[in-house]
Design a protein around this motif. Sequence first.
Motif, short mmCIF file in Angstrom:
data_model
loop_
_atom_site.label_atom_id
_atom_site.label_comp_id
_atom_site.label_asym_id
_atom_site.label_seq_id
_atom_site.Cartn_x
_atom_site.Cartn_y
_atom_site.Cartn_z
N THR A 292 0.83 -1.21 0.00
CA THR A 292 0.00 0.00 0.00
C THR A 292 0.86 1.26 0.00
O THR A 292 0.64 2.21 -0.76
N GLU A 294 4.14 1.54 -0.76
CA GLU A 294 5.02 1.67 -1.93
C GLU A 294 4.25 2.14 -3.16
O GLU A 294 4.81 2.83 -4.02
N ASN A 295 2.97 1.78 -3.26
CA ASN A 295 2.14 2.26 -4.37
C ASN A 295 1.95 3.78 -4.31
O ASN A 295 1.64 4.41 -5.32
#
Length: 344
Positions: A292, A294-295
């Motif tokens: 979540t 890193e997105n």
Amino acid sequence: APVRRGAPGPRRTGSQPGALSPAGQRLADKSAKRRRRGWIVLTIVVVLAVLAGVVGWAFGPGPWGNVRIPEVAGKSVSQARQLLEAQGLRTAAATASRFDAVVTRGQVSTTKPAAAREVRKGTSVQIVVSDGPRMITLPAIVGQPVSTVTAALDDDFQLQDDRYEFSADAPKDTVIAATGVGTDGQTVDLAQVPEYGERGPVTLTVSLGPVPDVRGKTVADASTTLESVGLTLGEQTQRYDDSVPKGQVISAEAEGSPVVQGSAVNVVVSRGPTPITLPNVAGKTIDEATATLENLGLEVSVPECTNLLCRIGDWKSVLPVSSTDPVQGTTVHRGDTITLRYDL
């Protein structure tokens, strides 16, 4: 004594009544000669005056007088004939022709003898008709240094003031376009025609080089750079950018086409990285929370698990996150590092 009525006249001699004395007769003869001489002189004067008048008229307004050839350049042939004949001149039946860079083809270019010459009335004048300008083969123009092109064209054509514009494709001081004027008055692209009329006007468009690249500069530095080449800093807008530091120019675009000196260049200025509100990932597994974050462009740090249980299987896929550092709701930016906490 008797009264004398006047001085005694000449004494008459002889027996005829009214006869003059010799002295009186001589006086009378002299008087008669003077009268005859006077009439002769008067007659001569009158005759000479008449002759002078006739000669003056004949060589003035008369048939033997001199006239100046009128200016008929630019007239039609029929108009020129009328003007010449109105001055008492004759026009040759056959016309001549010549190239003329000024007078339109088909109109009168000049006369032989030329205008303003003084000639006798009745002189034959030949009308010379314009063939238009002499056509001259054009040298290479576009892409050449302006100094080279100017030297090649200057003798045969009328060079107008150069135009200057910025060009990303042409080095500074090279010619990027050349225009002239056709016989119909329309603009001619001289890069598209093989020849052009002598003494025709030529306007060269010269490159100022590319618009300076101000990306990555501060607004103040960008303004100084643009002004150094005759451009001005235009509208400034701001936006977040994750790769360009705050206060630096992200992009620039000049107004109008072509871009000339005095044109404005609008810039987009970085507000720094895009702010992100750190979401709540507590309760998610470490792997889920990592994905979540890193997105969102964030970096994730997970403290190493030293518990023996962590050595059994993939503990990150099952162990839930208890909290984050910084905490949820904090404003962060792309590239920031978020540390995940977990409990065993």
